[in-house]
Design a protein around this motif. Structure first.
Motif, short mmCIF file in Angstrom:
data_model
loop_
_atom_site.label_atom_id
_atom_site.label_comp_id
_atom_site.label_asym_id
_atom_site.label_seq_id
_atom_site.Cartn_x
_atom_site.Cartn_y
_atom_site.Cartn_z
N VAL A 3 27.97 22.62 12.65
CA VAL A 3 27.02 21.97 11.69
C VAL A 3 26.80 20.88 10.95
N HIS A 4 26.22 20.81 11.10
CA HIS A 4 25.88 18.92 10.76
C HIS A 4 24.67 19.82 9.30
N ALA A 5 25.57 19.04 8.04
CA ALA A 5 24.40 19.58 6.99
C ALA A 5 24.38 18.98 6.20
N ILE A 32 32.92 14.29 6.35
CA ILE A 32 32.06 14.12 5.37
C ILE A 32 30.91 12.45 5.51
N CYS A 33 30.33 12.90 5.75
CA CYS A 33 29.32 10.73 6.07
C CYS A 33 28.90 10.68 5.01
N GLU A 34 28.96 9.47 4.61
CA GLU A 34 28.18 8.76 3.53
C GLU A 34 26.09 7.91 4.24
N VAL A 35 25.92 8.57 4.22
CA VAL A 35 24.45 7.99 4.53
C VAL A 35 23.32 6.56 4.27
N ARG A 36 22.98 7.24 2.96
CA ARG A 36 22.62 6.28 1.99
C ARG A 36 21.92 6.20 0.31
N ASP A 37 22.07 6.16 -0.60
CA ASP A 37 22.13 6.04 -1.99
C ASP A 37 20.11 6.15 -2.00
N VAL A 38 19.99 7.41 -2.50
CA VAL A 38 18.36 7.57 -2.87
C VAL A 38 18.62 7.50 -4.69
N ALA A 39 19.89 6.67 -5.52
CA ALA A 39 19.15 6.39 -6.82
C ALA A 39 19.92 6.28 -7.33
N PRO A 40 20.14 5.67 -8.76
CA PRO A 40 21.93 4.86 -8.70
C PRO A 40 22.33 5.70 -8.92
N ALA A 41 22.17 7.14 -9.45
CA ALA A 41 23.63 8.13 -9.46
C ALA A 41 23.50 8.99 -8.08
N LYS A 42 22.97 8.74 -7.50
CA LYS A 42 22.17 9.90 -6.47
C LYS A 42 22.74 9.19 -5.07
N ARG A 43 23.60 9.91 -4.02
CA ARG A 43 23.78 9.69 -2.74
C ARG A 43 23.51 10.69 -1.62
N MET A 44 23.47 10.83 -0.11
CA MET A 44 22.79 11.14 0.59
C MET A 44 23.81 11.26 2.08
N PHE A 45 24.58 12.18 2.29
CA PHE A 45 25.31 12.36 2.67
C PHE A 45 25.03 13.25 3.94
N CYS A 46 26.18 13.27 4.84
CA CYS A 46 26.08 14.41 6.16
C CYS A 46 27.40 15.46 5.73
N ALA A 47 26.97 16.69 5.80
CA ALA A 47 28.76 17.62 6.08
C ALA A 47 28.99 18.18 7.35
N SER A 48 29.85 17.75 8.17
CA SER A 48 29.64 18.60 9.74
C SER A 48 31.00 18.87 9.73
N PHE A 49 30.87 20.29 10.37
CA PHE A 49 31.90 21.09 10.00
C PHE A 49 31.88 21.82 11.28
N PRO A 85 22.48 26.70 29.07
CA PRO A 85 23.91 27.65 28.96
C PRO A 85 23.46 28.57 27.30
N PRO A 86 24.78 29.49 27.31
CA PRO A 86 24.36 30.42 26.80
C PRO A 86 24.81 30.44 25.37
N THR A 87 25.62 29.32 24.42
CA THR A 87 25.95 28.80 23.43
C THR A 87 24.63 27.87 22.50
N ILE A 88 24.61 28.13 21.98
CA ILE A 88 24.91 26.31 21.06
C ILE A 88 25.62 26.27 20.25
N ALA A 89 25.83 24.12 20.83
CA ALA A 89 26.75 23.04 20.30
C ALA A 89 26.99 22.51 19.12
N HIS A 90 24.84 22.66 18.88
CA HIS A 90 25.53 22.19 17.96
C HIS A 90 24.03 22.65 16.91
N PHE A 91 24.05 22.51 15.41
CA PHE A 91 23.29 23.08 14.60
C PHE A 91 22.66 21.75 13.39
N VAL A 92 21.72 21.88 13.13
CA VAL A 92 21.42 20.41 12.78
C VAL A 92 20.47 20.60 11.62
#
Length: 468
Positions: free
Chosen positions: A396-398, A439-456, A353-360
């Motif tokens: 976009v999934h960042a 904004i989805c929570e992915v996993r904890d990476v440290a006691p005060a730090k978390r990984m997320f995925c922002a999709s828009f 197709p001519p366009t991109i549906a998702h960017f990861v």
């Protein structure tokens, strides 16, 4: 180690105090011999019956990883293949008062005979936690290292400073208690902050310095040098979550593709993927994964800077579509036994197709800092999208890091960082709604730090703006 022994015998099942604060592993310290009792069963066909009965009366020995059925202690009977049931130590062969009515009746009719028996519990029966708790000082029991990343036969630790004096013994026990692990390493620097390719310096704690590994995920096989590329076994669920959003026949641009944990499974399901990674080693193993998993018709590898790749991918996909590029699916072979009049199926052509549906963008340390590159992504190509067609602008999934908190602090922070890059204000919500970001929570990476995925979904005022 769980058991149902009397309190008098509980100490037998505790790890040896003699191992406390050891810096080397002495497996012999974990070998114990316990005098107990066995019920020698007259016929092996009665084993199942009496095992169930003695389980119900709580008279069988109950120790993790130790079976209750063994060869008869009498060498002659054992040579005939006869079995016995191992009983609890507080059941005495010469004291019928310690027997249940079931055991007394079985003995009376001659189905079983109670005899002395010795149980030997060796190092192999103790769990990882059993051993480590016996070795580490009690003040270190609160956060015993139990979690680690794996890549094939390699276990990757990230030990805190207070556990470093015990790192080699911890690693050796991990090897002992995990049959698939041969090498244990410990990270000695900060992934992402000190190396743009997310590789890391490491120390080998146990086993050979061999980091050439093979990993199976989502039906795909990946082979790579773990020392030279990024791989995180804890992201398997996230890989599957994102890949499940892609539809066959769509195009995905994987900006920081690594060795292909998103791209290769997507290709398996008939998704076109333009997969890029700046690390030459990742590009090499990505290319190999594409060939190994037979997805070359769908997945194209690139070795470029992600900042430049974002707009270049959009241009290349459009060119590919206009050229008429497609995947060609060959029909199943016709059986030789089929009638000769059976029509031969034609190959199926699936056009790009001519366009991109998702960017990861799976580079959580800095992916949000790439978002300004989407400005002008489809400048001059408004006619490819709604309302001129039914095609929506790309999703976009960042991935990103943010503070770990139960309130809106991390979400507000992520939205502000997106705004700083694209100049359009988004609010937490449903990415399918205008002006919202999931904004989805992915996993904890440290006691005060978390990984997320922002999709828009890319806003029109960003996608169609003039390119800088």
């Amino acid at each position: 180690m769980e058991d149902n022994q009397s309190s008098a015998d509980m100490n037998f099942f505790r790890a040896p105090a003699a191992a406390r604060a050891a810096k080397t592993l002495d497996r012999a310290l974990f070998s114990r011999t316990l005098p107990t009792t066995a019920a020698s069963v007259r016929e092996n066909r009665l084993i199942s019956k009496y095992r169930k009965l003695l389980e119900s009366t709580n008279e069988l020995i109950a120790v993790d990883r130790l079976g209750s059925i063994a060869a008869d202690p009498d060498p002659g009977l054992a040579a005939q293949g006869k079995k016995c049931l191992i009983l609890r130590p507080d059941i005495k062969p010469t004291v019928p008062e310690t027997w249940s009515p079931v055991l007394q009746e079985a003995s009376k009719i001659g189905d079983v005979k109670l005899v002395p028996y010795e149980v030997t519990i060796g190092y192999e029966l103790w769990s990882y936690l059993d051993v480590i708790r016996s070795i580490l000082p009690e003040e270190l029991h609160g956060e015993i290292p139990v979690g680690f990343n794996t890549a094939g036969h390699v276990a990757h630790l990230n030990l805190r400073e207070r556990y470093m004096p015990y790192r080699h013994i911890i690693a050796q026990v991990i090897v002992d208690k995990n049959p698939g692990i041969r090498t244990v390493i410990n990270k000695t620097d900060n992934v992402g902050a000190e190396n743009e390719f997310r590789t890391f310096a490491y120390e080998v704690l146990a086993g050979p310095d061999d980091l050439l590994v093979e990993v199976n995920e989502a039906g795909c096989v990946f082979k790579f040098d773990y020392a030279k590329v990024y791989w995180n076994s804890k992201l398997g669920t996230e890989h599957q979550r994102i890949t499940a959003l892609f539809k066959p026949g769509e195009v995905v641009a994987d900006v920081m593709a690594g060795i292909g944990p998103f791209a290769t499974p997507a290709g398996k399901k008939g998704v076109f993927v333009w997969a890029n990674d700046k690390n030459p080693e990742s590009f090499k193993y990505l290319t190999e994964a594409i060939a190994r998993n037979k997805v070359a018709q769908y997945v194209k590898p690139f070795n470029e800077d992600g900042h430049e790749f974002i707009q270049r991918a959009a241009d290349l996909v459009l060119e590919s579509s206009r050229r008429g590029d497609c995947a060609v699916i060959q029909p199943a072979k016709v059986s030789r036994s089929a009638p000769q009049t059976t029509a031969r199926a034609q190959p199926i052509r699936i056009p790009v197709p001519p366009t991109i549906a998702h960017f990861v963008m799976n580079l959580p340390a800095s992916a949000l800092e790439f978002l300004h590159n989407y400005r002008g992504l489809y400048h001059g190509h408004e006619g490819l999208f709604i309302p001129h067609t039914e095609t929506k602008l790309p999703m976009v999934h960042a991935h990103c890091f943010a503070v770990k908190a139960d309130d809106a602090t991390p979400l507000d922070d992520i939205c502000q960082r997106i705004y700083n890059e694209i100049g359009t204000r988004l609010i937490p919500g449903d990415a399918e709604n205008d002006g919202e970001v999931t904004i989805c929570e992915v996993r904890d990476v440290a006691p005060a730090k978390r990984m997320f995925c922002a999709s828009f979904r890319l806003p029109p005022d960003v996608a169609f703006a003039p390119r800088p």
